[in-house]
Write an enzyme that holds these catalytic residues in place. Structure first.
Site, mmCIF file in Angstrom:
data_model
loop_
_atom_site.group_PDB
_atom_site.id
_atom_site.type_symbol
_atom_site.label_atom_id
_atom_site.label_comp_id
_atom_site.label_asym_id
_atom_site.label_seq_id
_atom_site.Cartn_x
_atom_site.Cartn_y
_atom_site.Cartn_z
ATOM 1 N N ARG A 82 31.811 15.885 -24.787
ATOM 2 C CA ARG A 82 32.850 16.760 -24.253
ATOM 3 C C ARG A 82 32.920 18.047 -25.063
ATOM 4 N NH1 ARG A 82 38.629 14.015 -23.563
ATOM 5 N NH2 ARG A 82 38.710 14.385 -25.800
ATOM 6 N N LYS A 184 38.292 21.354 -23.738
ATOM 7 C CA LYS A 184 39.335 21.219 -24.758
ATOM 8 C C LYS A 184 39.351 22.490 -25.607
ATOM 9 C CE LYS A 184 41.319 17.183 -26.959
ATOM 10 N NZ LYS A 184 42.308 16.798 -25.939
ATOM 11 N N GLU A 220 47.862 17.270 -14.482
ATOM 12 C CA GLU A 220 48.097 16.457 -15.687
ATOM 13 C C GLU A 220 49.263 17.047 -16.478
ATOM 14 O OE1 GLU A 220 45.188 16.595 -18.842
ATOM 15 O OE2 GLU A 220 44.203 18.327 -17.955
HETATM 16 C C1 PLP Z 1 42.791 15.726 -25.188
HETATM 17 C C2 PLP Z 1 43.448 15.843 -23.866
HETATM 18 C C3 PLP Z 1 43.716 14.717 -23.052
HETATM 19 C C4 PLP Z 1 43.465 13.310 -23.520
HETATM 20 O O1 PLP Z 1 42.112 13.027 -23.713
HETATM 21 P P1 PLP Z 1 41.662 11.758 -24.569
HETATM 22 O O2 PLP Z 1 40.188 11.912 -24.640
HETATM 23 O O3 PLP Z 1 42.067 10.559 -23.823
HETATM 24 O O4 PLP Z 1 42.353 11.857 -25.880
HETATM 25 C C5 PLP Z 1 44.272 14.919 -21.806
HETATM 26 N N1 PLP Z 1 44.572 16.156 -21.368
HETATM 27 C C6 PLP Z 1 44.352 17.254 -22.112
HETATM 28 C C7 PLP Z 1 44.729 18.593 -21.581
HETATM 29 C C8 PLP Z 1 43.783 17.134 -23.376
HETATM 30 O O5 PLP Z 1 43.568 18.229 -24.115
#
Ligand code: PLP
Length: 341
Positions: A82, A184, A220
């Site tokens: 990722r 991210k 989300e």
């Molecule tokens: C990090 C993150 C998540 C959660 O991801 P995980 O890999 O399960 O920790 C969900 N949404 C956003 C916007 C994120 O930055």
């Protein structure tokens, strides 16, 4: 190995310095070999690309002690891949995925004294990140980068049990179609700060963001993906190109299907159908699943049948199974648990 004298159950969720962090620098088109250092500070140009144009991305995962005493982390290869996707989208150099996983292991081992004991509920949070470090004033990608991984012990996310959250449908957007919602990037968080402070001031725990184009579909929250349970027991998660692909959510979908025998669906989820779901949860590394009890849509309250007192039964089963897999009480699918020691 003597553990640090830390009150594991009460450390909370803040940054605490540990002994070592991993640092690698990118210059003249190549990453150096990297090193573990005690220096917890970063010195960069006042004009560094990250400071002017936010060229930075990050990851988050946890190390913890399993029931049989091993130190492990959960699917770090997915964090590596990722982060590669984030880097490519931000015109940053990729830190090789195998080196990423090795560096995670090295830095955890170097801070072994800070890995909380089994049963404490606490974990060692691991934060890999990268930023453009050289001076850039005309808008363009940096030529030099730093990749770092630090760790910090964090307490149990839910002290005294997981209480269902009340969240609101936000009037702000988190991510545009064809934007950066699926990586991210620090920039996604910078622009979410005003929205989350606003929600907190109004008494809500989180924002539910909708799709920016039509404002009819669920995306989300600022840092966690949604899972919904239908009244006939299906596990549903929103599908969209602007959602960050949560590793927790992807793992829970596998757990739902292969361990619990539930039907799973990744599809568009409309605001219209929120009132028909039986349970709702937020998925992310920090809490695994936080139950949602109530969703407020501009004053209109949608109370999930699971209520405000405890996790719904299906979300609870998902939570218990995934945390059981993580802690070594339930056999994990191949490749999910990376043993560090
Ligand atoms: C990090 C993150 C998540 C959660 O991801 P995980 O890999 O399960 O920790 C969900 N949404 C956003 C916007 C994120 O930055």
């Amino acid at each position: 190995m003597e553990k640090k004298n830390i009150d594991w159950a009460n450390i909370g969720f803040g940054y605490q310095d540990t002994d070592k962090r991993f640092v690698s620098n990118y210059k003249n088109g190549a990453w150096d070999e990297g090193t573990l250092t005690s220096d917890n500070t970063v010195t960069i140009s006042e004009c560094a690309c990250v400071l002017q144009y936010a060229q930075t991305c990050f990851e988050g995962l946890k190390a913890y002690t399993t029931e049989d005493g091993h130190i492990v982390c959960f699917r770090p290869d997915l964090n590596a891949s990722r982060m590669k996707d984030s880097c490519l989208r931000l015109e940053m150099p990729v830190f090789p995925e195998d080196r990423f996983v090795q560096a995670v292991k090295d830095v955890v081992l170097a801070n072994e004294a800070y890995v909380p004991p089994y049963g404490s509920g606490a974990t060692l949070y691991i934060r890999p990140y990268m930023f453009g470090s050289n001076a850039v004033i005309g808008v363009k990608p940096a030529d030099e980068y730093q990749f770092r991984i630090f760790t910090t012990p964090v307490g149990p996310y839910f002290k005294g049990g997981a209480k269902p959250l009340t969240i609101k449908i936000s009037d702000f957007d988190r991510a545009a179609p064809h934007g950066t919602g699926d990586i991210k990037a620090g920039l996604n968080y910078a622009m979410s700060l005003h929205a989350i402070v606003t929600a907190h001031n109004e008494g809500y725990a989180e924002n539910m963001y909708l799709d920016a184009a039509t404002r009819t579909k669920v995306e989300e929250t600022g840092g966690a993906n949604f899972l919904f349970i239908t009244k006939d027991g299906k596990v549903v998660t929103p599908k969209s190109n602007s959602i960050l692909p949560s590793i927790t959510r992807r793992s829970l979908m596998v757990v739902a299907k292969d361990y619990l025998g539930l039907e799973v669906e990744e599809r568009e989820v409309y605001v219209e159908e929120l009132k028909d779901f039986a349970e709702c949860g937020l998925c992310g590394t920090a809490a695994v699943i936080s139950p949602v009890g109530k969703i407020v849509d501009h004053g209109k309250e949608i109370v999930l049948p699971s209520g405000m007192d405890e996790m719904g039964p299906t979300i609870k089963k998902l939570y218990d199974t995934l945390t059981g897999i993580q802690m070594g009480r339930i056999e994990a699918p191949d490749g999910w648990i990376e043993v560090i020691k």
